[in-house]
Design an enzyme around this catalytic site. Structure first.
Site, PDB file in Angstrom:
ATOM      1  CE  LYS A  73       7.916   0.742  10.376  1.00  0.00           C
ATOM      2  NZ  LYS A  73       7.233   0.728   9.063  1.00  0.00           N
ATOM      3  CB  SER A 148       3.557   1.487  10.341  1.00  0.00           C
ATOM      4  OG  SER A 148       4.489   1.003   9.395  1.00  0.00           O
ATOM      5  CB  SER A 172       4.701   2.138   6.437  1.00  0.00           C
ATOM      6  OG  SER A 172       3.501   1.704   7.007  1.00  0.00           O
TER       7      SER A 172
HETATM    8  N1  GLN Z   1      -0.886   1.921   6.520  1.00  0.00           N
HETATM    9  C1  GLN Z   1      -0.806   0.716   5.739  1.00  0.00           C
HETATM   10  C2  GLN Z   1      -1.340  -0.438   6.532  1.00  0.00           C
HETATM   11  O1  GLN Z   1      -1.839  -0.216   7.580  1.00  0.00           O
HETATM   12  C3  GLN Z   1       0.603   0.505   5.279  1.00  0.00           C
HETATM   13  C4  GLN Z   1       1.462  -0.169   6.241  1.00  0.00           C
HETATM   14  C5  GLN Z   1       2.881  -0.276   5.794  1.00  0.00           C
HETATM   15  O2  GLN Z   1       3.255   0.243   4.745  1.00  0.00           O
HETATM   16  N2  GLN Z   1       3.663  -0.986   6.566  1.00  0.00           N
HETATM   17  O3  GLN Z   1      -1.280  -1.554   6.142  1.00  0.00           O
END
Ligand code: GLN
Length: 472
Positions: A73, A148, A172
């Site tokens: 990532k 994400s 994420s």
């Molecule tokens: N979808 C969650 C957010 O928008 C989690 C993001 C993550 O785990 N980096 O904050």
């Protein structure tokens, strides 16, 4: 292909590392519309592959990860590689050092193929918040891959690398794993070093693997985990994966809790049904399944969306156009104006929304009312989970209340986007390990089952995962 199969094939000369990896790069090129990668590491990867092939040619031993292709990532630093965090503000930033996890994988000879797309600074649930365009779900290009770590999940689903590293602050790794039909693991907070991970919310962030099988992600966890002098939150606890165990004994001695709050309104009934099928099979194998309650669940999302932005507003203060990255180039003699213009042009709308919320909940007069109160509820939530784990070994839930949604479906409504995290944020808030396991498809879209374990109990969770995997 699993890590073991890949290695066997190399040793049996079914293909060479160069052949295998060249084919991946070609396939990525031919499927550009998926947009899983932001940067490819083609030259280096092929050079390393050639070295491995030569080593095999000389009849030397290779270890399990040697020559194994993987992706990372793009919020994890790889020395010399562009690292954007999906943001315009870091669009021309080249990392000057390796994240600890990268050092560890390098030491084992794994081959980094490239950096995967993500929501800007890992803020999002669909990878649509990337400054470099959305990633598409490889199973259906009209749908999101989740987020994400959407680029990582899509890459693993397409076979572009055997595994990937993602980061999980509120879901994420697990949510995109569930949308793309792969395994995704968020380790216990402190299990894996965050050194070299671009910080989102430091009390929640963990790096973890996405892969095609339980064995693969467990093996990667074994390699990337451990105490690191460079991250004071890491703990000296070894994780050693024993993939061969007596499954009958294990399942007969395991008690699984189903929290009623995770099976209520809002959950797609088809997903509920799929989860029940697995639960029934586990019961038939001898597992004890009991109903439990995590009463504070309804507050989890609310406290996450206070604590996370508070930490975001502090962590992202460093992007001021002076130290590194994008900067506002027009003449301005006022330094505050310069910061403001840099940040206005460099950050996307979702990041700005969180910076504003975060700054607000920390500001004088409001910190008590929001931030401190959220911290208290967070503590109480830890109590909820301690209580639950005094009764059961593992907690079983859906990973996400819905299947992958269509691209564009939720971008105008941030609250509906935030709801995608309803089942995943608690594990981050309390620091426990959690895992998403693919358990089949509904209308060609994958379904994920989530397991949560008590602190440091990854082994138990992965063992049950291996059993669930064999039911599919
Ligand atoms: N979808 C969650 C957010 O928008 C989690 C993001 C993550 O785990 N980096 O904050």
């Amino acid at each position: 292909m699993t890590l073991k199969e890949y290695r066997d094939n190399l040793l049996n000369k079914k293909f060479s590392a160069v052949e295998f990896i060249s084919e991946i790069f070609q396939d990525i090129e031919e499927n550009k519309q998926i947009n899983a990668f932001l940067t490819l590491n083609k030259e280096n990867a092929l050079k390393k592959a050639k070295e491995i092939d030569e080593k095999i040619g000389r009849g030397e031993e290779i270890s399990i990860l040697e020559g194994a292709p993987y992706s990372v990532k793009d919020n994890i630093l790889v020395k010399g590689c562009r690292t954007t965090a999906g943001s315009k503000i870091l669009s021309d930033y080249f990392a000057t050092y390796n994240a600890t996890v990268i050092e560890k994988l390098n030491a084992k000879g794994a081959i980094m193929l490239g950096k995967t797309n993500l929501d800007e600074f890992a803020m999002g649930s669909s990878t649509e918040n990337s400054a470099f365009g959305p990633t598409k779900n490889p199973l259906n290009l009209n749908f999101v891959p989740g987020g994400s770590s959407g680029g990582s999940a899509a890459a693993v689903a397409k076979g572009w690398g055997i595994f990937s590293l993602g980061s999980d602050t509120g879901g994420s790794i697990r949510q995109p794993a569930s949308f793309c039909g792969v395994f995704g693991l968020k380790p216990t907070y402190g299990r894996v070093s965050r050194w070299g991970l671009i910080a989102m919310a430091s009390s929640l962030d963990q790096i973890g693997p996405l892969g095609k099988t339980t064995d693969d992600i467990a093996l990667i966890l074994e390699i990337i985990s451990g105490k690191d002098e460079l991250d004071a939150t890491t703990v000296k606890k070894d994780f050693c994966w024993e993939g061969q165990f007596n499954k009958k004994d294990f399942i007969r001695n395991i008690k699984i809790g189903l929290p009623k709050e995770y099976f209520q309104e809002g959950l797609d009934l088809r997903i509920k049904h799929k989860i029940w099928e697995i639960v029934t099979k586990l019961e038939n194998l001898g597992a004890k399944v009991v109903d439990i309650s995590l009463p504070l669940t309804s507050f989890a999302l609310a406290i996450y969306y206070i604590i996370m932005p508070a930490e975001v507003s502090s962590n992202l203060a460093r992007y001021d156009g002076v130290k590194y990255g994008y900067y506002y180039q027009n003449q301005t003699s006022d330094i505050i104006d310069y910061y403001a213009k840099t940040r206005d042009k460099g950050f996307g709308p979702e990041v700005k929304r969180r910076l504003l919320i975060g700054t607000f909940v920390l500001s004088a007069g409001y910190a008590e009312k929001f931030y401190l109160k959220a911290q208290k509820v967070r503590k109480a939530l830890v109590g909820d989970f301690k209580e639950a784990f005094s009764k059961v070994d593992l907690i079983l839930t859906p990973t996400s209340p819905t299947l992958a949604f269509e691209i564009g479906e939720r971008t105008q409504d941030p609250l509906s986007m935030y709801l995608a995290d309803i089942y995943t944020v608690s594990a981050n808030l309390v620091g426990i390990p959690a895992l998403s396991i693919p358990i089949g498809k509904i209308e060609k879209l994958p379904v994920g089952l989530q397991l949560m374990a008590s602190w440091w109990e990854e082994e138990k969770m992965l063992k049950l995962s291996k059993i669930i995997e064999s039911l599919n």
